[in-house]
Design an enzyme around this catalytic site. Structure first.
Site, PDB file in Angstrom:
ATOM      1  N   SER A 143      41.625  17.306   7.507  1.00 21.64           N
ATOM      2  CA  SER A 143      41.137  17.519   8.868  1.00 21.64           C
ATOM      3  C   SER A 143      40.908  18.998   9.130  1.00 21.64           C
ATOM      4  CB  SER A 143      42.104  16.896   9.870  1.00 21.64           C
ATOM      5  OG  SER A 143      41.568  16.915  11.168  1.00 21.64           O
ATOM      6  N   ASP A 304      35.692  14.732  12.944  1.00 25.72           N
ATOM      7  CA  ASP A 304      36.246  13.763  13.887  1.00 25.72           C
ATOM      8  C   ASP A 304      36.714  14.449  15.167  1.00 25.72           C
ATOM      9  OD1 ASP A 304      38.517  15.000  12.890  1.00 25.72           O
ATOM     10  OD2 ASP A 304      39.593  13.153  12.456  1.00 25.72           O
TER      11      ASP A 304
END
Length: 571
Positions: A143, A304
């Site tokens: 991430s 995301d």
């Protein structure tokens, strides 16, 4: 085995990756380095693996990835007949290597694999699982962590990150495996030739785009709005899909930050590629000073999460928090869907327990039920799945978490920065046609509902001693929690691990119905709040502060007091 015995074992067996061989040789006489790499197995949590790339059981490498994948394969073959798995990966160092290593293990265990031909965002992995009717998914990403990290997220057949039950079973199976001799593997190219591994076709990606575009409300006015955007994918996966979606809704005045356009796992211009922090946006902000856009848009490496900055009216650019963007979008969606007659009956929005409470007031204003879930977007996805099981997924209109993750549709079950980037730009374009800036829209929201000033602080505790100290701090706060913080009385204390909520004034204890989690919440008089929890993926304790006051100045002053006092617990 002792750390030195494990080190010797790896020196004898870890021969496939020359980078690991070099690293093992370099730490030959460094006991601290050996202990750090071998004192534990890299933890497989509810989301999967995440750790520093390198040699050892406490590192991300092809051997820890293979072992985790073997455990996942054993789980899938136990639960399903002829299962299949979708795989995606981001721009991080060795992400492509780890994704292929996972594919080789799955194929060797008789599991069909669908893998993207190039790096793709996390929401595209969730989409592929659902679109291809797979029983599982793997996303190789860390991430928004620094470049030295990589990770491995596991998904279930619903496109959500794996359930708590599934994670426990997988962990049990992983723990039973020898890392070198207990794993089946095969050749990627041979399995590709046999058809056991297949590349995901372009039509799957096109269908994803169509579902994102279907979430638009006023996209027809974007082309004529005159909106000007600076966009940075922070050297990650958002570059192609975000730009494609913006082009399709007519936003063409987009300046891309060249230094952060192409995939680069070293993140040389943004050491912390996290749109939550200003440092990650510094290069983009320099572009803003020249281009003078209406909006700076930044997506993290696996696309995301998305962060924004907007003109502050004084010649600079103001960063919006995830709470502010999520709340603004909720109000925009409610207003516009009601106006257009597309609001479903009994609409639902979902947020995590650490996300802004202004959402409750917005929900009340527009007749939207607000559901609170534990931290982690998979719990939002889980709620969408429960609605889908009842044939009511159309009731879901918005879900978000304070850490810059948003989703407006039920087509995927994880946060989607492609979807959110489109909606943010559409919202900005709409307000622009009304003569309203996003700064003004935010001020209007706070005038209507009051100022909720939220901040997040992380306290890092590295190594074995750090893990022990984290546990001690949480237990101290649990068993000897303060009666007041920054001069405000604690009126309620929630312990999600014990599933209890205590009214301090009356002593009444009620049961919390959410799953058990190591989270503590201190509700203060006047509506302010402090929440503390250890990270599930990093050696950190996180504190979420909410200062509720009539004005920004008062809220910021109170937040500083809350931080200064509560942070003493982590010294």
């Amino acid at each position: 085995m002792t750390e030195n015995e494990l080190y010797d074992l790896w020196c004898a067996n870890a021969k496939e990756d020359p980078d690991l061989r070099t690293e093992l040789e370099s730490i030959k006489n460094d006991s601290d380095a050996i202990i750090d790499r071998f004192y534990r197995d890299l933890e497989f949590g509810t989301g999967g693996l995440r750790g520093v790339i390198g040699a050892g059981t406490n590192r991300m490498n092809i051997y820890t990835v293979r072992r985790a994948t073997q455990g996942f394969a054993d789980y899938l073959n136990q639960e399903y007949t002829s299962p299949s798995v979708a795989i995606s990966y981001d721009s991080r160092i060795k992400s492509d290597v780890f994704s292929k290593a996972a594919a080789e293990v799955l194929a060797a265990n008789g599991i069909k694999v669908h893998i993207y031909t190039e790096l793709m965002p996390t929401p595209c992995l969730s989409w592929a699982v659902r679109a291809l009717k797979c029983q599982g998914g793997i996303m190789v990403t860390a991430s928004h962590n620094p470049a030295k990290y990589n990770g491995y997220k596991v998904y279930g057949e619903d496109g959500c990150q794996i359930t708590l039950r599934g994670a426990e079973i997988i962990l049990e199976k992983i723990n039973s495996l020898d890392i070198f001799n207990g794993v089946k593997t095969s050749s990627f190219d041979e399995e590709l030739a046999k058809g056991n591994i297949k590349y995901i076709a372009e039509d799957v990606i096109e269908d994803f785009y169509k579902h994102v575009l279907a979430e638009g409300i006023n996209t027809d006015l974007c082309a004529s709005s005159g909106l000007k955007v600076v966009y940075t994918p922070l050297n990650g996966t958002g570059n192609k899909p975000v730009r494609e979606i913006l082009k399709r809704i007519g936003i063409t005045d987009v300046t891309v930050v060249k230094e952060q356009e192409d995939p680069d796992g070293n993140f040389t211009t943004c050491p912390y590629p996290n749109p939550e922090i200003r440092e990650a946006l510094e290069v983009g902000l320099r572009y803003c000073n020249e281009v003078k856009p209406d909006l700076l848009l930044a997506t993290d490496p696996d696309c995301d999460r998305v962060g924004i900055a907007v003109p502050d009216g004084n010649g600079g650019y103001a960063l919006f928090s995830g709470n502010e963007v999520g709340a603004l979008l909720l109000e925009y969606i409610c207003q516009q869907r009601i106006k257009k007659g597309t609001m479903p009956r009994n609409p639902i929005a979902i947020k995590t327990i650490v996300t802004t409470d202004i959402v409750s007031l917005i929900g009340k204003e527009y007749g939207v039920e607000i559901i609170d879930v534990l931290t982690g977007f998979k719990f939002i996805g889980e709620q969408i799945g429960l609605l889908e099981a009842k044939g009511e997924e159309n009731r879901y209109i918005w879900g978000f978490e304070e850490s810059y993750g948003y989703l407006s549709g039920s087509y995927v079950r994880d946060k989607d920065a492609v979807n959110a980037s489109m909606l943010i730009c559409e919202m900005a374009a709409y307000y622009r046609t009304q003569g309203i800036t996003l700064i003004e829209a935010r001020e209007n929201m706070y005038k209507k509902y009051g100022v909720f000033y939220q901040t997040l602080y992380s306290f890092t505790f590295e190594g074995a001693s750090g893990m022990k100290k984290m546990a001690e701090i949480m237990e101290t706060l649990r068993n000897n929690h303060p009666s007041e913080i920054a001069g405000l009385k604690v009126v309620r204390f929630d312990d999600y691990k014990e599933s209890t909520s205590k009214d301090i004034a009356t002593g009444t204890v009620t049961e919390l119905t959410l799953p058990k989690s190591n989270v503590l919440a201190f509700f203060l008089e006047g509506g302010s709040k402090v929440i503390v929890r250890p990270s599930g993926t990093e050696p950190k304790i996180k504190t979420y502060l909410t200062a509720k006051q009539p004005t920004h100045e008062e809220a910021e002053a109170l937040e500083k007091k809350l931080h200064d006092e509560f942070s003493k617990n982590f010294e």
